[in-house]
Design an enzyme around this catalytic site. Structure first.
Site, PDB file in Angstrom:
ATOM      1  N   ARG A  31       9.171 -39.181 -40.949  1.00  0.00           N
ATOM      2  CA  ARG A  31       8.964 -37.740 -40.799  1.00  0.00           C
ATOM      3  C   ARG A  31      10.169 -37.072 -40.165  1.00  0.00           C
ATOM      4  NH1 ARG A  31       3.865 -39.004 -37.547  1.00  0.00           N
ATOM      5  NH2 ARG A  31       5.662 -39.433 -36.304  1.00  0.00           N
TER       6      ARG A  31
ATOM      7  N   LYS B  85      -0.918 -50.846 -28.721  1.00  0.00           N
ATOM      8  CA  LYS B  85      -1.024 -49.386 -28.730  1.00  0.00           C
ATOM      9  C   LYS B  85      -2.373 -48.877 -28.225  1.00  0.00           C
ATOM     10  CE  LYS B  85       2.165 -47.885 -32.362  1.00  0.00           C
ATOM     11  NZ  LYS B  85       2.231 -47.166 -33.654  1.00  0.00           N
TER      12      LYS B  85
ATOM     13  N   HIS C 177      -0.474 -39.737 -44.501  1.00  0.00           N
ATOM     14  CA  HIS C 177      -0.578 -41.126 -44.951  1.00  0.00           C
ATOM     15  C   HIS C 177      -1.084 -41.184 -46.389  1.00  0.00           C
ATOM     16  CE1 HIS C 177      -1.252 -42.211 -40.485  1.00  0.00           C
ATOM     17  NE2 HIS C 177      -0.067 -42.714 -40.809  1.00  0.00           N
TER      18      HIS C 177
ATOM     19  N   SER D  93      -0.776 -39.245 -36.362  1.00  0.00           N
ATOM     20  CA  SER D  93      -2.089 -39.662 -35.876  1.00  0.00           C
ATOM     21  C   SER D  93      -2.287 -39.284 -34.410  1.00  0.00           C
ATOM     22  CB  SER D  93      -2.263 -41.170 -36.046  1.00  0.00           C
ATOM     23  OG  SER D  93      -2.267 -41.517 -37.408  1.00  0.00           O
TER      24      SER D  93
END
Length: 165
Positions: free
Chosen positions: A92, A43, A19, A130
Site C-alpha cells: 500500500r 501479533k 485483501h 486491518s
C-alpha cells in the site's frame, strides 16, 4: 514448465475489501491461488485462526480457483508443501515496501526457487488496513465500506461480547 499456482499469505485480521481486491486480481493471473492465513500469535490477533480462515472462505467463495487455508509453520515450508513457486504480497505504502522487501530477501535466502510478486491495491482501497478497521470498529465507527458484510458483522459481534463482559 511454469507453475501457475501461487500463495497469497497474510494475517487477514480481519480480511478487508483491499485483501479481496488483491486476491480477485491474483486469481485472474494464476490458475490457482492458495490464500494462506497465518496464525501469527506474535501479533496477538483479534480473531482466532479458525475465525479468520472461515471469514476469508466466505468472502472469497465466489472464486473457484482460490482455496483458503490456515498455517502456523514457516511460510517457505508452507509454499513448498502446496507445490507452488511464487508468493504474492500487497503493497500500500512505502513503509510496506521496506518491510516486504526485507521479507522477500529473507525468503529468497531460504529458498531461491520461490519468487515474491508485489501487487498494489486499487486506489480506492490503498488506505485500508486491518488494524485501522479494528480501531474504527472498536470506537463504534462504521466499517461497512472497508470490509465485506460478514466481516463487519463479526467485528460488531466480537466487540459487543467484550462490552457485555
Amino acid at each position: 514448465m511454469t507453475n501457475r499456482r501461487v500463495v497469497f499469505p497474510g494475517t487477514f485480521d480481519p480480511i478487508t475489501n483491499g485483501h479481496r481486491d488483491l486476491v480477485e486480481r491474483t486469481a485472474k493471473m494464476f490458475e490457482f491461488v492458495v490464500v494462506a492465513v497465518a496464525e501469527n500469535k506474535r501479533k496477538s490477533p483479534f480473531f482466532s485462526l479458525d475465525e479468520r480462515v472461515e471469514m476469508a472462505q466466505k468472502v472469497l467463495a465466489h472464486l473457484g480457483n482460490v482455496e483458503v487455508l490456515g498455517f502456523s509453520n514457516l511460510l517457505m515450508d508452507f509454499v513448498r508443501e502446496k507445490k507452488t513457486h511464487a508468493i504474492v504480497r500487497g503493497l500500500r505504502v512505502v513503509s510496506d515496501f521496506e518491510y516486504e522487501f526485507q521479507l522477500a530477501n529473507m525468503n529468497r535466502h531460504l529458498d531461491a526457487s520461490i519468487e515474491t510478486i508485489f501487487l498494489t491495491p486499487s486506489e480506492k482501497y490503498s488506505y485500508i488496513s486491518s488494524s485501522l478497521v479494528r480501531e474504527v470498529a472498536a470506537l463504534n465507527g462504521n466499517v461497512s465500506s472497508f470490509v465485506p458484510d460478514v466481516v463487519a458483522d463479526a467485528l460488531k459481534n466480537r466487540l459487543m461480547k467484550r462490552v457485555d463482559v
